[in-house]
Each structure stands twice: as structure tokens, then as C-alpha cells.
Design an enzyme around this catalytic site. Structure first.
Site, PDB file in Angstrom:
ATOM      1  CB  CYS A  21      37.409 -35.644 -26.976  1.00 10.32           C
ATOM      2  SG  CYS A  21      38.712 -35.776 -25.881  1.00 10.32           S
ATOM      3  NE  ARG A  60      31.641 -36.822 -27.401  1.00 14.60           N
ATOM      4  CZ  ARG A  60      31.301 -38.179 -27.852  1.00 14.60           C
ATOM      5  NH1 ARG A  60      30.094 -38.417 -27.324  1.00 14.60           N
ATOM      6  NH2 ARG A  60      31.922 -39.109 -27.962  1.00 14.60           N
ATOM      7  CD1 TRP A 118      36.249 -35.213 -19.493  1.00 13.27           C
ATOM      8  CD2 TRP A 118      37.361 -37.265 -19.822  1.00 13.27           C
ATOM      9  NE1 TRP A 118      36.202 -36.101 -18.201  1.00 13.27           N
ATOM     10  CE2 TRP A 118      36.828 -37.052 -18.531  1.00 13.27           C
ATOM     11  CE3 TRP A 118      37.932 -38.061 -20.113  1.00 13.27           C
ATOM     12  CZ2 TRP A 118      36.993 -38.229 -17.725  1.00 13.27           C
ATOM     13  CZ3 TRP A 118      38.218 -39.359 -19.270  1.00 13.27           C
ATOM     14  CH2 TRP A 118      37.579 -39.347 -18.135  1.00 13.27           C
ATOM     15  CG  ASN A 123      36.127 -39.058 -28.976  1.00 15.32           C
ATOM     16  OD1 ASN A 123      35.082 -39.487 -29.152  1.00 15.32           O
ATOM     17  ND2 ASN A 123      36.607 -39.544 -27.903  1.00 15.32           N
ATOM     18  N   GLY A 124      39.552 -40.526 -28.734  1.00 15.83           N
ATOM     19  CA  GLY A 124      39.622 -41.777 -28.595  1.00 15.83           C
ATOM     20  C   GLY A 124      41.076 -41.933 -27.706  1.00 15.83           C
ATOM     21  CD  GLU A 143      19.270 -41.437 -10.142  1.00 20.24           C
ATOM     22  OE1 GLU A 143      20.097 -42.093 -10.169  1.00 20.24           O
ATOM     23  OE2 GLU A 143      19.147 -40.421 -11.040  1.00 20.24           O
ATOM     24  CE  LYS A 192      21.160 -37.518 -11.193  1.00 21.89           C
ATOM     25  NZ  LYS A 192      20.620 -38.590 -12.067  1.00 21.89           N
ATOM     26  CD  GLU A 206      25.041 -36.834 -11.558  1.00 20.58           C
ATOM     27  OE1 GLU A 206      25.925 -36.861 -12.210  1.00 20.58           O
ATOM     28  OE2 GLU A 206      23.969 -37.247 -11.379  1.00 20.58           O
ATOM     29  CG  HIS A 241      22.607 -53.784  10.460  1.00 20.64           C
ATOM     30  ND1 HIS A 241      22.277 -54.400  11.383  1.00 20.64           N
ATOM     31  CD2 HIS A 241      21.325 -53.559   9.876  1.00 20.64           C
ATOM     32  CE1 HIS A 241      21.300 -55.143  11.689  1.00 20.64           C
ATOM     33  NE2 HIS A 241      20.690 -54.477  10.531  1.00 20.64           N
ATOM     34  CE  LYS A 271      23.165 -36.770 -20.784  1.00 19.85           C
ATOM     35  NZ  LYS A 271      22.687 -36.975 -19.302  1.00 19.85           N
TER      36      LYS A 271
HETATM   37  C1  F6R Z   1      24.172 -39.724 -13.410  1.00 20.85           C
HETATM   38  C2  F6R Z   1      24.402 -40.157 -14.651  1.00 20.85           C
HETATM   39  C3  F6R Z   1      25.383 -41.478 -14.880  1.00 20.85           C
HETATM   40  C4  F6R Z   1      24.839 -42.419 -16.106  1.00 20.85           C
HETATM   41  C5  F6R Z   1      25.732 -43.606 -16.178  1.00 20.85           C
HETATM   42  C6  F6R Z   1      25.265 -44.433 -17.220  1.00 20.85           C
HETATM   43  O1  F6R Z   1      23.275 -38.569 -13.500  1.00 20.85           O
HETATM   44  O2  F6R Z   1      23.903 -39.659 -15.785  1.00 20.85           O
HETATM   45  O3  F6R Z   1      25.247 -42.221 -13.599  1.00 20.85           O
HETATM   46  O4  F6R Z   1      23.552 -42.938 -15.584  1.00 20.85           O
HETATM   47  O5  F6R Z   1      27.245 -42.948 -16.527  1.00 20.85           O
HETATM   48  O6  F6R Z   1      25.403 -43.919 -18.408  1.00 20.85           O
HETATM   49  P1  F6R Z   1      24.309 -44.476 -19.671  1.00 20.85           P
HETATM   50  O7  F6R Z   1      22.852 -44.624 -18.986  1.00 20.85           O
HETATM   51  O8  F6R Z   1      24.457 -43.507 -20.790  1.00 20.85           O
HETATM   52  O9  F6R Z   1      25.025 -46.005 -19.810  1.00 20.85           O
END
Ligand code: F6R
Length: 611
Positions: A19, A44, A88, A114-115, A484, A488, A491, A507, A606
Site C-alpha cells: 500500500c 505498492r 493492496w 499501510n500495515g 531469471e 521475467k 510475471e 530427467h 514492487k
Molecule cells: C521480479 C522481482 C521480484 C523481486 C523479489 C525480491 O521481477 O522483482 O522477484 O526480485 O520480490 O525483491 P527485493 O530485491 O526487493 O528483495
């Protein structure tokens, strides 16, 4: 543990939520500032949003919409003081009634939060039995009612008393009719004050206020602030405290899309700069200069790296690099696994990778390490973040603000820091070190080459966007890049993608290969090369289309793969960098072909401040 005392140990057992919250007090109209700031915090959470503006009375507008839609629907609210929220959802579905701000019975006290208030059920029952009428399903709504209950003419005392009854986590901003101030408080959730001239701002995070000021005060655990347009008074446990003002080097342009369609594309294109900035003076020097602190310990026998998601993938590459160059064993742990499944502490020193510095799983793990007396070095992108204040030592990557939910430039900057850490260690052979440092300095140009050739990736993306399932395969130092690349793609394009060790396909996953399941093979010119070509032939034998990622010098791959994405030639140790950038572009353009909301993928935010 220099900063540990400011780290509330309650934090990590709680469930923290995202949030974004904002506040403004000054001489300008609050409404446009609140909406603009909220739009910068949608990473957020963005399932609903709202604002409260204090004019002759408090007016609240909120709905289960994005900030842009709220902006269009809002009437003009006149007032130079206000608060806002982008949500959120945790307690109660996204809806108008559950959106913030929440009000007390009189409509004179508005709160954004927020919380999570963990004892809200009990408080709610108590408040209801005392005659308060609560209308939403949220935990937050108990806060304005508690403040109302305790209010006897002094709002600061009422907020303090209300906070005394709350269990859980919070960052709050309180607005009271007729009072020319906002009250803020934080416990286990971030909150900053933006300092202006004759005006002040409040926000969950720096990007929200960069259009107005770069002077920031980070509130600390247990702080309560009373903010007017000309003053900021902070207390902790009733005692007045001074909090240092910081100048933020990020600019307002950094958090704007410029001419790019999405933040993600802009951030991918900013990577040569992120590399240069993160290497900073090191890249200009003939000697590595990084302050290694705990990692310099000559008695260091092992090391662990702790992270989540994309940062975890950076950690896996760090393992290859450090083991190769320093010859010490490195364990890479997923913070969420470490927290719940490991009794033993992995090693005597830990590198914590977290771009946001606010990831709840990571903070919980850090608490465990702290209690066991393990030294921690945090690598993060966000100055003042919780992780940076908990760690024994913090080094900052210089990626600049990353707005898009999918991590791109922070990942590459994390890799740069890990390379520097390893190469700066006195144990590394000096001749190898100099050669690799020289090559490190060439990486911005190599990444630029990948970006300049993105048209080849656009073609592959168009092709890939038609499929529902994709495998990414890699070996050695490029196995984490397969993981990775798959992360990407899934997501942001919502295509099911799996990253796999190429040798592991036989396997089990072979059962899934057919003409409808493309395989993206990362081909590196190192000791894995021959094995990878064999894997590609095996995949082709099962009729799966193959897109290979290979360097420009590879003359064989064109005969094996259906499509080839070319990347510049670099040493194997740096190949994850150019490969990662190519796969970021592949994910981006695939998602674009499919019309996905790239910067704000569904169900994601994020800073993942929930365990
Ligand atoms: C994917 C992504 C997430 C973050 C993960 C950790 O694109 O951004 O997988 O890498 O949530 O976040 P941090 O690095 O902020 O601890």
C-alpha cells in the site's frame, strides 16, 4: 551491529502489507499533489485508492479504481492539506467501502494506513460495543475510531493513546478537521517526510515526492511526527528526537517514463548507465576500491547469500563468481525457505541482496541472522530502507529508482556489485583481476550493443507470444539466467515458463516437449558449450522449436536452432549480463505483443512486504 537497535524485533513476525500512503500540507492545493504522488506509488498496490482533503470540512473520495481513473472522476476539492492512499487489499476485497482513507463516526478524523493491525477483531468488537459504527471490512478502520475515542481536545495525545492499543504494523497519516497539521507514525512499515519550503510532504517512499523536493527525513521505528507547513516535530516515547535530513540524488526525471511506452523498457535501456554508476569510481580506477568490510576478513571460510526472486537469481550468479575467484564455498538461500525450514545458520557471514530493502522474507531472515550473531552485508538500491538500517554494513547499487514491478536494472546493478566484491578481494590472482576489471569496464558498451539490436528480439517475441508454455534452459553460470528469463516472461506476459538446468530436461520435463512448447537455450562459449549443443539436439528431436541465445562468433548454432538471438562476445563470467538483458527484452516485447499491463502485472507489487 551498529544500527540494530532501531530495528524492531516485532517487525518480522508480523505480516506486513504493501500500500502506498501520502500526505501534503502547504500553500498549494493538496488534491493535484496527492494524486500525482499516489500515481508514483502504484507499484505498492493499485486495487483501489482514495484521498481526503481538509477544506472547511474533511472531504473523502475513494473507489476501487486506479489513480488515473480517480483523478478523472474527482470533483475539485479545495484545501491545502490532505492525505491519500493506494491499496493492496488484505482485509476485505477491493471496494469503495474498503478503500482508504477511513473515517471515525463524526467524519472529522481521517486515516490512511499501510500495515496490518493484528488485534483489530478484538478492537472492533470493543469499539462496536461502545457505540462506534464501523462500516468496512478492514483492520484500518479501527484506527480513526480509537483516535476518536481518546480525543479530549488534543489530537497528538489521542493518536498516541490509540497507537498504544494497536498490535501489528503500521505507517499512518492522520488528518483532523480544523487542525492545520497531519500526524504521522510508523512501526514496521516505511514512512518518509519530504521537506519543502513552507510546505511538507509525507509518503511511503521517495519517488512519490521527487517532483516537489529531494530533502527527506526517514522516520524510525516508534516515531510519531506532527507536521505543519512550517515545522516538523518528531517524538519517540514522548521524548523529542532529531532525525537527520538527507538529500536524495535521484531526480524527478528518473521516475518519469520520458518517451518510453513503459517504465520497464526505459529501465532496461538505462542499464548501461546503471552499470557505470554502480561501478562508479571503481571503473575508473586501476585498483579495485570497494570497502569490503566483513567480506575482507582473512579468516572468512565460507559465505552465504540470502535473497528472494530476481535478487536470488543474482545471488546464484554471485555464487559462481565468488567460488570461482575466491575458492570459498558459497550457499545461496531463499529467504522464505531459510526462515521456516532451516534450523542451522549457514555460515559466518552473509550477503543480503534486496533491491527494495523492504522485502518481509528478507527482513525476517536478517532478524534470525542478527540473533545468531552473524555479520550481514546488505546490497540494496534504496537509501534508508529497513534492510540498510539493520545490517552491519550496507553497499548501495546505483540503479536509480526502479518503478516497473519487474526488476531489471537493479538485477544488473546487483551483479555489478557482486563482481566488484569478488574482484576486490585480496585473495584473487592480480593478473586475472586486472584482466576481468578491464572487461568489466567494457560492459556498458556491450549491453548497449544488445539494446541497439533489439529488433532481432522483437521478431522472436512475436513468435513466442503465440505459445502458452515455454522452457528456458541454461548451464553453469547461465543456469540462473534461465531461471531469471523464465521469471521475467511469466510475471509480465503471463505465459507459463520454467527455467531448467539443460541437463535435467531428460530427467522429467522431456515428457512435456512437443511442437507447442518452445525451448529457449542459453548457449555460452565455455566448458558447457558442447553439452548445450547436445541438449539442443535432444530438444529438437522432440520437435520443440528452439530459440538460442548465442554470441556473435558462434557459427554452429544457426544450423541447430530455429531462431537465434545474438549477443556480443564477452568472457563466460560476464555472459549472464548480456544474456539477462536480451531475455528482459524478450519478456518485454512478448508481453507487449500480448497486450499485458507490463509495469503493473496482476497480483504483484514492487516491494513485497508480506511473508
Ligand atoms: C521480479 C522481482 C521480484 C523481486 C523479489 C525480491 O521481477 O522483482 O522477484 O526480485 O520480490 O525483491 P527485493 O530485491 O526487493 O528483495
Amino acid at each position: 551491529m551498529p544500527n540494530g537497535e532501531i530495528f524492531s524485533l516485532n517487525l518480522i513476525y508480523g505480516y506486513l502489507v504493501m500500500c502506498g500512503i501520502v500526505g501534503y500540507i502547504g500553500n498549494r492545493q493538496a488534491q493535484p499533489i496527492l494524486l500525482n504522488s499516489l500515481s508514483k506509488l502504484e507499484y505498492r498496490g493499485y486495487d483501489s485508492c482514495g484521498v481526503a482533503v481538509q477544506g472547511s470540512a474533511i472531504e473523502v473520495y475513494k473507489d476501487a479504481v486506479r489513480v488515473q481513473e480517480l483523478k478523472q472522476a474527482l470533483p475539485r476539492l479545495s484545501g491545502r492539506l490532505g492525505i491519500g492512499h493506494t491499496r493492496w487489499a488484505t482485509h476485505g476485497e477491493p471496494s469503495q467501502i474498503n478503500a482508504h482513507p477511513h473515517l471515525d463516526c463524526s467524519g472529522k478524523i481521517a486515516v490512511v494506513h499501510n500495515g496490518v493491525i493484528s488485534n483489530f477483531q478484538r478492537l472492533r468488537q470493543q469499539l462496536t460495543s461502545e457505540g462506534h459504527s464501523l462500516v468496512s471490512e478492514t483492520d484500518t478502520e479501527v484506527i480513526p475510531h480509537l483516535i476518536e475515542k481518546h480525543y479530549q481536545g488534543n489530537i497528538e495525545k489521542a493518536v498516541e493513546a490509540a497507537l498504544g492499543e494497536l498490535e501489528g504494523s503500521y505507517a499512518i497519516v492522520v488528518l483532523v478537521a480544523g487542525e492545520p497539521k497531519v500526524i504521522v507514525a510508523r512501526k514496521d512499515c516505511p514512512l518518509i517526510i519530504g521537506v519543502g519550503d513552507g510546505e511538507n510532504f509525507v509518503a511511503s517512499d521517495v519517488p512519490a515526492i521527487l517532483d516537489y523536493t529531494n530533502r527527506v527525513i526517514y522516520l524510525e521505528e516508534g516515531d510519531i511526527g506532527v507536521i505543519t507547513k512550517d515545522s516538523i516535530k518528531i517524538t519517540r516515547g514522548k521524548i523529542r528526537v532529531d532525525r537527520q535530513e538527507h538529500r536524495i540524488s535521484w531526480s524527478r526525471e528518473d521516475v518519469q517514463k520520458a518517451s518510453y511506452e513503459h517504465f520497464m523498457l526505459k529501465e532496461i535501456h538505462e542499464q548501461p548507465k546503471a552499470i557505470r554508476d554502480t561501478l562508479g569510481e571503481y571503473v575508473l580506477s586501476t585498483e579495485p576500491l570497494i570497502d569490503l568490510g566483513l567480506i575482507l576478513d582473512p579468516n572468512l571460510e565460507d559465505l552465504s547469500i540470502l535473497a528472494c526472486g530476481t535478487s536470488y537469481h543474482a545471488g546464484l550468479i554471485g555464487k559462481y563468481v565468488i567460488e570461482e575467484l575466491l575458492g570459498i564455498p558459497v550457499r545461496v538461500e531463499l529467504a522464505s525457505e531459510f526462515n521456516h525450514c532451516r534450523r542451522t545458520i549457514p555460515s559466518t557471514a552473509t550477503i543480503v541482496l534486496t533491491q527494495s530493502g523492504e522485502t518481509a522474507d528478507v527482513l525476517t531472515a536478517m532478524k534470525k541472522l542478527l540473533e545468531a550473531g552473524i555479520r550481514t552485508l546488505v546490497i540494496t538500491n534504496v537509501p534508508g530502507s529497513t534492510a540498510s538500517r539493520v545490517a552491519d554494513q550496507t553497499v548501495y547499487i546505483k540503479a536509480g529508482p526502479e518503478v516497473s514491478v519487474a526488476a531489471t536494472k537493479t538485477f544488473i546493478a546487483q551483479l555489478m556489485m557482486l563482481y566488484q566484491l569478488a574482484l576486490s578481494h585480496p585473495g584473487v590472482n592480480r593478473r586475472i583481476c586486472e584482466r576481468l576489471f578491464a572487461e568489466l569496464r567494457q560492459l556498458p558498451a556491450k549491453v548497449q550493443q544488445v539494446l541497439d539490436n533489439e529488433h532481432q528480439i522483437v521478431d522472436c517475441a512475436r513468435y513466442l507470444s503465440e505459445y502458452d508454455d515455454v522452457f528456458f534452459i541454461g548451464r553453469g553460470i547461465n543456469l540462473p539466467i534461465a531461471l531469471e528469463g523464465a521469471l521475467k516472461l511469466k510475471e509480465i506476459s503471463y505465459i507459463h515458463a520454467e527455467g531448467y538446468a539443460a541437463g535435467e530436461l531428460k530427467h522429467g520435463p522431456f515428457a512435456l516437449l512437443d511442437r507447442d512448447t518452445p525451448v529457449i537455450a542459453i548457449v555460452a562459449h565455455d566448458n558447457t558449450y558442447g553439452a548445450m549443443l547436445t541438449n539442443i539436439k535432444e530438444v529438437k528431436a522432440r520437435k520443440s522449436p528452439v530459440i538460442a541465445l548465442a554470441d556473435e562468433a558462434d557459427e554452429v548454432i544457426g544450423q541447430l536452432a530455429d531462431l537465434v538471438i545474438r549477443v556480443p562476445c564477452v568472457s563466460s563470467i560476464f555472459s549472464p549480463v548480456v544474456n539477462a538483458v536480451a531475455l528482459q527484452l524478450l519478456a518485454y516485447y512478448t508481453a507487449r505483443c500480448r497486450g499485458c499491463p507490463i509495469d503493473f502485472p496482476r497480483n504483484l507489487a514492487k516491494s513485497v512486504t508480506v511473508e
